[in-house]
Motif scaffolding. Structure first.
Motif, PDB file in Angstrom:
ATOM      1  N   CYS A  22       0.867  -1.179   0.000  1.00 45.63           N
ATOM      2  CA  CYS A  22       0.000   0.000   0.000  1.00 45.63           C
ATOM      3  C   CYS A  22       0.902   1.227   0.000  1.00 45.63           C
ATOM      4  O   CYS A  22       1.537   1.530   1.018  1.00 45.63           O
ATOM      5  CB  CYS A  22      -0.917   0.001   1.207  1.00 45.63           C
ATOM      6  N   ALA A  23       0.957   1.877  -1.142  1.00 46.65           N
ATOM      7  CA  ALA A  23       1.785   3.074  -1.274  1.00 46.65           C
ATOM      8  C   ALA A  23       0.950   4.302  -0.941  1.00 46.65           C
ATOM      9  O   ALA A  23      -0.157   4.472  -1.453  1.00 46.65           O
ATOM     10  CB  ALA A  23       2.321   3.171  -2.694  1.00 46.65           C
ATOM     11  N   ALA A  24       1.491   5.137  -0.092  1.00 51.62           N
ATOM     12  CA  ALA A  24       0.754   6.310   0.376  1.00 51.62           C
ATOM     13  C   ALA A  24       1.360   7.592  -0.179  1.00 51.62           C
ATOM     14  O   ALA A  24       2.584   7.702  -0.341  1.00 51.62           O
ATOM     15  CB  ALA A  24       0.764   6.371   1.895  1.00 51.62           C
ATOM     16  N   SER A  25       0.496   8.534  -0.457  1.00 51.51           N
ATOM     17  CA  SER A  25       0.944   9.869  -0.846  1.00 51.51           C
ATOM     18  C   SER A  25       0.086  10.890  -0.108  1.00 51.51           C
ATOM     19  O   SER A  25      -1.041  10.612   0.287  1.00 51.51           O
ATOM     20  CB  SER A  25       0.848  10.073  -2.354  1.00 51.51           C
ATOM     21  N   ARG A  26       0.660  12.073   0.098  1.00 50.99           N
ATOM     22  CA  ARG A  26      -0.005  13.173   0.798  1.00 50.99           C
ATOM     23  C   ARG A  26      -0.274  12.851   2.267  1.00 50.99           C
ATOM     24  O   ARG A  26      -1.092  13.503   2.909  1.00 50.99           O
ATOM     25  CB  ARG A  26      -1.299  13.590   0.110  1.00 50.99           C
ATOM     26  N   ILE A  27       0.423  11.860   2.793  1.00 54.38           N
ATOM     27  CA  ILE A  27       0.326  11.537   4.214  1.00 54.38           C
ATOM     28  C   ILE A  27       1.574  10.766   4.592  1.00 54.38           C
ATOM     29  O   ILE A  27       2.106  10.022   3.769  1.00 54.38           O
ATOM     30  CB  ILE A  27      -0.943  10.712   4.517  1.00 54.38           C
ATOM     31  N   ILE A  28       2.038  10.973   5.814  1.00 57.11           N
ATOM     32  CA  ILE A  28       3.252  10.286   6.270  1.00 57.11           C
ATOM     33  C   ILE A  28       2.835   9.111   7.135  1.00 57.11           C
ATOM     34  O   ILE A  28       2.289   9.281   8.225  1.00 57.11           O
ATOM     35  CB  ILE A  28       4.148  11.253   7.067  1.00 57.11           C
ATOM     36  N   LEU A  29       3.107   7.901   6.656  1.00 53.48           N
ATOM     37  CA  LEU A  29       2.663   6.719   7.365  1.00 53.48           C
ATOM     38  C   LEU A  29       3.344   6.570   8.724  1.00 53.48           C
ATOM     39  O   LEU A  29       2.759   6.040   9.663  1.00 53.48           O
ATOM     40  CB  LEU A  29       2.914   5.463   6.520  1.00 53.48           C
ATOM     41  N   ALA A  30       4.582   7.028   8.832  1.00 55.15           N
ATOM     42  CA  ALA A  30       5.349   6.795  10.050  1.00 55.15           C
ATOM     43  C   ALA A  30       4.714   7.433  11.284  1.00 55.15           C
ATOM     44  O   ALA A  30       4.978   6.994  12.405  1.00 55.15           O
ATOM     45  CB  ALA A  30       6.772   7.319   9.879  1.00 55.15           C
ATOM     46  N   ILE A  31       3.872   8.432  11.114  1.00 51.36           N
ATOM     47  CA  ILE A  31       3.294   9.109  12.272  1.00 51.36           C
ATOM     48  C   ILE A  31       1.806   8.818  12.397  1.00 51.36           C
ATOM     49  O   ILE A  31       1.100   9.480  13.151  1.00 51.36           O
ATOM     50  CB  ILE A  31       3.526  10.633  12.200  1.00 51.36           C
ATOM     51  N   ASN A  32       1.361   7.810  11.680  1.00 55.09           N
ATOM     52  CA  ASN A  32      -0.046   7.445  11.711  1.00 55.09           C
ATOM     53  C   ASN A  32      -0.220   5.966  12.016  1.00 55.09           C
ATOM     54  O   ASN A  32       0.693   5.167  11.805  1.00 55.09           O
ATOM     55  CB  ASN A  32      -0.697   7.741  10.362  1.00 55.09           C
ATOM     56  N   ALA A  33      -1.394   5.628  12.479  1.00 52.44           N
ATOM     57  CA  ALA A  33      -1.748   4.220  12.605  1.00 52.44           C
ATOM     58  C   ALA A  33      -2.269   3.727  11.259  1.00 52.44           C
ATOM     59  O   ALA A  33      -2.796   4.509  10.455  1.00 52.44           O
ATOM     60  CB  ALA A  33      -2.815   4.038  13.677  1.00 52.44           C
ATOM     61  N   MET A  34      -2.104   2.443  11.011  1.00 51.49           N
ATOM     62  CA  MET A  34      -2.524   1.858   9.741  1.00 51.49           C
ATOM     63  C   MET A  34      -3.259   0.564  10.002  1.00 51.49           C
ATOM     64  O   MET A  34      -3.029  -0.096  11.016  1.00 51.49           O
ATOM     65  CB  MET A  34      -1.311   1.571   8.864  1.00 51.49           C
ATOM     66  N   GLY A  35      -4.109   0.213   9.051  1.00 49.08           N
ATOM     67  CA  GLY A  35      -4.824  -1.039   9.191  1.00 49.08           C
ATOM     68  C   GLY A  35      -5.176  -1.636   7.844  1.00 49.08           C
ATOM     69  O   GLY A  35      -5.340  -0.919   6.865  1.00 49.08           O
ATOM     70  N   TRP A  36      -5.263  -2.945   7.814  1.00 50.91           N
ATOM     71  CA  TRP A  36      -5.744  -3.668   6.643  1.00 50.91           C
ATOM     72  C   TRP A  36      -7.095  -4.290   6.990  1.00 50.91           C
ATOM     73  O   TRP A  36      -7.224  -4.976   8.015  1.00 50.91           O
ATOM     74  CB  TRP A  36      -4.776  -4.779   6.245  1.00 50.91           C
ATOM     75  N   TYR A  37      -8.064  -4.023   6.143  1.00 53.51           N
ATOM     76  CA  TYR A  37      -9.380  -4.648   6.247  1.00 53.51           C
ATOM     77  C   TYR A  37      -9.553  -5.601   5.067  1.00 53.51           C
ATOM     78  O   TYR A  37      -8.860  -5.498   4.061  1.00 53.51           O
ATOM     79  CB  TYR A  37     -10.491  -3.598   6.156  1.00 53.51           C
ATOM     80  N   ARG A  38     -10.531  -6.486   5.214  1.00 53.55           N
ATOM     81  CA  ARG A  38     -10.924  -7.300   4.082  1.00 53.55           C
ATOM     82  C   ARG A  38     -12.433  -7.492   4.105  1.00 53.55           C
ATOM     83  O   ARG A  38     -13.068  -7.431   5.155  1.00 53.55           O
ATOM     84  CB  ARG A  38     -10.216  -8.656   4.095  1.00 53.55           C
ATOM     85  N   GLN A  39     -12.966  -7.710   2.916  1.00 57.65           N
ATOM     86  CA  GLN A  39     -14.395  -7.986   2.803  1.00 57.65           C
ATOM     87  C   GLN A  39     -14.624  -9.040   1.752  1.00 57.65           C
ATOM     88  O   GLN A  39     -14.244  -8.868   0.588  1.00 57.65           O
ATOM     89  CB  GLN A  39     -15.190  -6.729   2.473  1.00 57.65           C
ATOM     90  N   ALA A  40     -15.222 -10.126   2.178  1.00 48.07           N
ATOM     91  CA  ALA A  40     -15.580 -11.215   1.283  1.00 48.07           C
ATOM     92  C   ALA A  40     -17.034 -11.046   0.855  1.00 48.07           C
ATOM     93  O   ALA A  40     -17.837 -10.440   1.579  1.00 48.07           O
ATOM     94  CB  ALA A  40     -15.384 -12.552   1.979  1.00 48.07           C
ATOM     95  N   PRO A  41     -17.407 -11.583  -0.302  1.00 49.77           N
ATOM     96  CA  PRO A  41     -18.797 -11.467  -0.770  1.00 49.77           C
ATOM     97  C   PRO A  41     -19.783 -11.994   0.264  1.00 49.77           C
ATOM     98  O   PRO A  41     -19.615 -13.097   0.790  1.00 49.77           O
ATOM     99  CB  PRO A  41     -18.803 -12.317  -2.040  1.00 49.77           C
ATOM    100  N   GLY A  42     -20.775 -11.192   0.572  1.00 48.23           N
ATOM    101  CA  GLY A  42     -21.806 -11.615   1.503  1.00 48.23           C
ATOM    102  C   GLY A  42     -21.408 -11.596   2.958  1.00 48.23           C
ATOM    103  O   GLY A  42     -22.180 -12.029   3.822  1.00 48.23           O
ATOM    104  N   ALA A  49      -5.544  -6.552  10.467  1.00 51.60           N
ATOM    105  CA  ALA A  49      -4.249  -6.202  11.050  1.00 51.60           C
ATOM    106  C   ALA A  49      -4.138  -4.697  11.209  1.00 51.60           C
ATOM    107  O   ALA A  49      -4.614  -3.954  10.348  1.00 51.60           O
ATOM    108  CB  ALA A  49      -3.108  -6.703  10.170  1.00 51.60           C
ATOM    109  N   THR A  50      -3.509  -4.288  12.306  1.00 45.90           N
ATOM    110  CA  THR A  50      -3.243  -2.866  12.519  1.00 45.90           C
ATOM    111  C   THR A  50      -1.820  -2.674  13.011  1.00 45.90           C
ATOM    112  O   THR A  50      -1.201  -3.598  13.575  1.00 45.90           O
ATOM    113  CB  THR A  50      -4.194  -2.241  13.550  1.00 45.90           C
ATOM    114  N   MET A  51      -1.328  -1.473  12.810  1.00 45.57           N
ATOM    115  CA  MET A  51      -0.026  -1.093  13.344  1.00 45.57           C
ATOM    116  C   MET A  51      -0.142   0.332  13.862  1.00 45.57           C
ATOM    117  O   MET A  51      -0.605   1.221  13.126  1.00 45.57           O
ATOM    118  CB  MET A  51       1.076  -1.181  12.289  1.00 45.57           C
ATOM    119  N   THR A  52       0.247   0.563  15.101  1.00 44.47           N
ATOM    120  CA  THR A  52       0.222   1.911  15.642  1.00 44.47           C
ATOM    121  C   THR A  52       1.398   2.712  15.089  1.00 44.47           C
ATOM    122  O   THR A  52       2.321   2.145  14.488  1.00 44.47           O
ATOM    123  CB  THR A  52       0.304   1.884  17.167  1.00 44.47           C
ATOM    124  N   SER A  53       1.401   4.006  15.342  1.00 47.11           N
ATOM    125  CA  SER A  53       2.520   4.826  14.892  1.00 47.11           C
ATOM    126  C   SER A  53       3.820   4.380  15.562  1.00 47.11           C
ATOM    127  O   SER A  53       4.908   4.536  15.003  1.00 47.11           O
ATOM    128  CB  SER A  53       2.248   6.305  15.173  1.00 47.11           C
TER     129      SER A  53
END
Length: 119
Positions: A22-42, A49-53
């Motif tokens: 996940c490439a980010a622009s216009r925001i600095i990932l190092a000072i933010n929390a991040m997370g991955w979501y998923r959604q399956a059909p139905g 998964a999450t990662m704090t700053s």
């Protein structure tokens, strides 16, 4: 407005591995929390998964021990390494940047990348 662009999804056989980026622009990932979501059909969207700053990680029980979130500050990119994939992992995976206190609150979302695991 932050922009997040996911890549790395695809079709893989059960037991295989993929690494999402996940490439980010216009925001600095190092000072933010991040997370991955998923959604399956139905199914409801799931925070996997999450990662704090500060670098602390948390995982859903369904992926614990198989998935790993990481961050490359120099590339301003977050990753999700997925090992031991099974058909239940089939979903669209979304990268997010947000805030983390006692729980994670997503702010910006990517468009998602499809992961399909065949049996």
């Amino acid at each position: 407005q932050a922009q997040l662009v996911e890549s790395g999804g695809g079709l893989v056989q059960a037991g295989g591995s993929l690494r999402l980026s996940c490439a980010a622009s216009r925001i600095i990932l190092a000072i933010n929390a991040m997370g991955w979501y998923r959604q399956a059909p139905g199914k409801q969207r799931e925070l996997v998964a999450t990662m704090t700053s500060g670098g602390t990680t948390h995982y859903a029980d369904s992926v614990k021990g198989r998935f790993a979130i990481s961050r490359d500050n120099a590339k301003n990119t977050v990753y999700l390494q997925m090992n031991g994939l099974n058909p239940e992992d089939t979903a669209v995976y979304y990268c997010t940047v947000g805030t983390y206190s006692t729980t994670y609150y997503p702010g910006n979302w990517g468009r998602g990348t499809q992961v399909t695991v065949s049996s």
